[in-house]
Scaffold this motif. Structure first.
Motif, PDB file in Angstrom:
ATOM      1  N   UNK A  11       0.791  -1.228   0.000  1.00 15.92           N
ATOM      2  CA  UNK A  11       0.000   0.000   0.000  1.00 15.92           C
ATOM      3  C   UNK A  11       0.820   1.273   0.000  1.00 15.92           C
ATOM      4  N   UNK A  12       2.121   1.168   0.202  1.00 15.84           N
ATOM      5  CA  UNK A  12       2.984   2.353   0.225  1.00 15.84           C
ATOM      6  C   UNK A  12       3.825   2.479  -1.039  1.00 15.84           C
ATOM      7  N   UNK A  13       3.516   1.685  -2.041  1.00 15.01           N
ATOM      8  CA  UNK A  13       4.291   1.663  -3.284  1.00 15.01           C
ATOM      9  C   UNK A  13       3.470   2.300  -4.409  1.00 15.01           C
ATOM     10  N   UNK A  14       4.025   3.346  -5.025  1.00 18.40           N
ATOM     11  CA  UNK A  14       3.336   4.016  -6.120  1.00 18.40           C
ATOM     12  C   UNK A  14       3.074   3.097  -7.298  1.00 18.40           C
ATOM     13  N   UNK A  15       4.047   2.250  -7.637  1.00 14.67           N
ATOM     14  CA  UNK A  15       3.883   1.315  -8.747  1.00 14.67           C
ATOM     15  C   UNK A  15       2.759   0.327  -8.431  1.00 14.67           C
ATOM     16  N   UNK A  16       2.725  -0.170  -7.193  1.00 17.19           N
ATOM     17  CA  UNK A  16       1.683  -1.119  -6.782  1.00 17.19           C
ATOM     18  C   UNK A  16       0.314  -0.454  -6.823  1.00 17.19           C
ATOM     19  N   UNK A  17       0.239   0.801  -6.372  1.00 19.07           N
ATOM     20  CA  UNK A  17      -1.027   1.532  -6.409  1.00 19.07           C
ATOM     21  C   UNK A  17      -1.479   1.764  -7.847  1.00 19.07           C
ATOM     22  N   UNK A  56       7.067  -6.409   1.797  1.00 15.63           N
ATOM     23  CA  UNK A  56       5.874  -6.152   0.994  1.00 15.63           C
ATOM     24  C   UNK A  56       6.164  -6.161  -0.497  1.00 15.63           C
ATOM     25  N   UNK A  57       7.168  -6.908  -0.925  1.00 15.37           N
ATOM     26  CA  UNK A  57       7.583  -6.889  -2.328  1.00 15.37           C
ATOM     27  C   UNK A  57       6.911  -7.963  -3.186  1.00 15.37           C
ATOM     28  N   UNK A  58       5.898  -8.620  -2.652  1.00 10.56           N
ATOM     29  CA  UNK A  58       5.214  -9.678  -3.397  1.00 10.56           C
ATOM     30  C   UNK A  58       3.725  -9.385  -3.469  1.00 10.56           C
ATOM     31  N   UNK A  59       3.173  -9.553  -4.656  1.00  9.81           N
ATOM     32  CA  UNK A  59       1.748  -9.430  -4.895  1.00  9.81           C
ATOM     33  C   UNK A  59       1.122 -10.804  -4.651  1.00  9.81           C
ATOM     34  N   UNK A  96       9.310 -21.032 -17.633  1.00 13.81           N
ATOM     35  CA  UNK A  96       9.347 -21.666 -16.307  1.00 13.81           C
ATOM     36  C   UNK A  96       9.068 -20.632 -15.213  1.00 13.81           C
ATOM     37  N   UNK A  97       8.372 -21.061 -14.167  1.00 16.48           N
ATOM     38  CA  UNK A  97       7.997 -20.155 -13.076  1.00 16.48           C
ATOM     39  C   UNK A  97       9.218 -19.460 -12.480  1.00 16.48           C
ATOM     40  N   UNK A  98      10.315 -20.169 -12.313  1.00 17.27           N
ATOM     41  CA  UNK A  98      11.495 -19.540 -11.706  1.00 17.27           C
ATOM     42  C   UNK A  98      11.988 -18.369 -12.559  1.00 17.27           C
ATOM     43  N   UNK A  99      11.863 -18.475 -13.879  1.00 14.87           N
ATOM     44  CA  UNK A  99      12.288 -17.393 -14.769  1.00 14.87           C
ATOM     45  C   UNK A  99      11.296 -16.223 -14.713  1.00 14.87           C
ATOM     46  N   UNK A 100      10.003 -16.551 -14.758  1.00 12.40           N
ATOM     47  CA  UNK A 100       8.989 -15.505 -14.641  1.00 12.40           C
ATOM     48  C   UNK A 100       9.133 -14.754 -13.324  1.00 12.40           C
ATOM     49  N   UNK A 101       9.391 -15.498 -12.258  1.00 15.01           N
ATOM     50  CA  UNK A 101       9.526 -14.858 -10.945  1.00 15.01           C
ATOM     51  C   UNK A 101      10.817 -14.048 -10.834  1.00 15.01           C
ATOM     52  N   UNK A 102      11.867 -14.430 -11.543  1.00 14.54           N
ATOM     53  CA  UNK A 102      13.096 -13.616 -11.589  1.00 14.54           C
ATOM     54  C   UNK A 102      12.782 -12.253 -12.211  1.00 14.54           C
ATOM     55  N   UNK A 103      12.006 -12.273 -13.296  1.00 11.29           N
ATOM     56  CA  UNK A 103      11.596 -11.024 -13.947  1.00 11.29           C
ATOM     57  C   UNK A 103      10.714 -10.216 -12.995  1.00 11.29           C
ATOM     58  N   UNK A 104       9.772 -10.890 -12.332  1.00 13.20           N
ATOM     59  CA  UNK A 104       8.911 -10.228 -11.356  1.00 13.20           C
ATOM     60  C   UNK A 104       9.757  -9.563 -10.269  1.00 13.20           C
ATOM     61  N   UNK A 105      10.734 -10.315  -9.740  1.00 11.68           N
ATOM     62  CA  UNK A 105      11.593  -9.784  -8.678  1.00 11.68           C
ATOM     63  C   UNK A 105      12.406  -8.580  -9.147  1.00 11.68           C
ATOM     64  N   UNK A 106      12.835  -8.603 -10.397  1.00  9.00           N
ATOM     65  CA  UNK A 106      13.574  -7.469 -10.958  1.00  9.00           C
ATOM     66  C   UNK A 106      12.683  -6.224 -11.008  1.00  9.00           C
ATOM     67  N   UNK A 107      11.445  -6.406 -11.445  1.00 12.46           N
ATOM     68  CA  UNK A 107      10.498  -5.289 -11.455  1.00 12.46           C
ATOM     69  C   UNK A 107      10.234  -4.818 -10.023  1.00 12.46           C
ATOM     70  N   UNK A 109      12.106  -5.036  -7.416  1.00  6.57           N
ATOM     71  CA  UNK A 109      13.294  -4.366  -6.880  1.00  6.57           C
ATOM     72  C   UNK A 109      13.383  -2.924  -7.371  1.00  6.57           C
ATOM     73  N   UNK A 110      12.914  -2.669  -8.579  1.00 11.62           N
ATOM     74  CA  UNK A 110      13.014  -1.346  -9.196  1.00 11.62           C
ATOM     75  C   UNK A 110      11.678  -0.603  -9.247  1.00 11.62           C
ATOM     76  N   UNK A 111      10.710  -1.057  -8.473  1.00 15.69           N
ATOM     77  CA  UNK A 111       9.362  -0.494  -8.574  1.00 15.69           C
ATOM     78  C   UNK A 111       9.284   0.968  -8.181  1.00 15.69           C
ATOM     79  N   UNK A 112      10.119   1.406  -7.251  1.00 16.75           N
ATOM     80  CA  UNK A 112      10.065   2.824  -6.887  1.00 16.75           C
ATOM     81  C   UNK A 112      10.515   3.697  -8.054  1.00 16.75           C
ATOM     82  N   UNK A 113      11.435   3.187  -8.867  1.00 19.68           N
ATOM     83  CA  UNK A 113      11.879   3.922 -10.055  1.00 19.68           C
ATOM     84  C   UNK A 113      10.810   3.911 -11.142  1.00 19.68           C
ATOM     85  N   UNK A 114       9.982   2.868 -11.154  1.00 13.70           N
ATOM     86  CA  UNK A 114       8.948   2.733 -12.175  1.00 13.70           C
ATOM     87  C   UNK A 114       7.693   3.539 -11.853  1.00 13.70           C
TER      88      UNK A 114
END
Length: 132
Positions: A11-17, A56-59, A96-107, A109-114
């Motif tokens: 709830x405190x992340x602009x990208x998430x909002x 709070x980095x996981x949806x 593969x889920x591990x690859x999709x989740x790596x991409x998710x984690x990268x986003x 990690x950088x969500x405040x910039x996005x």
């Protein structure tokens, strides 16, 4: 009574909002409720699942039957539930889920910039979809 899904987000992340606002705008079936991970509902969820109460980095997407999707699986499921062209996101299931989740984690990690820095407040009608 229609089945409801609960989308848990930071709830405190602009990208998430931004993401929550996008889902609300495209939820023509009215099947989503929302709760921040920092709120009572979110903290109870994290406690019940024995997850850290301060990360709070996981949806998360809670299904009506109690099943929980997280990270890339949650995003793909949300898109498929929204229907229309958004269902095409299911094509990413070929990765593969591990690859999709790596991409998710990268986003994540950088969500405040996005984040655009512009986070509109929900309307009175939209606030009814939020759980405390």
């Amino acid at each position: 009574m229609r089945e409801m899904y609960v989308l848990l987000y930071d709830g405190e992340c602009g990208f998430c909002n931004f993401w929550v606002n996008w889902v609300m705008k495209n939820d023509r079936k009215g099947i989503f409720n929302f709760a921040s991970l920092q709120g009572n509902f979110g903290q109870k969820f994290l406690t019940d699942k024995k997850l850290p109460l301060n990360r709070f980095n996981t949806l998360y997407l809670i299904h009506p039957d109690g099943k929980v999707d997280e990270k890339s699986n949650a995003v793909i499921k949300i898109c498929s539930l929204l229907g229309s062209w958004y269902k095409l996101a299911a094509v990413f299931k070929v990765l593969p889920k591990f690859l999709r989740d790596k991409i998710y984690d990268l986003v994540a990690k950088n969500r405040s910039k996005l984040a655009s820095g512009n986070c509109p407040l929900p309307t009175k009608e939209q606030r009814r979809m939020f759980l405390d």
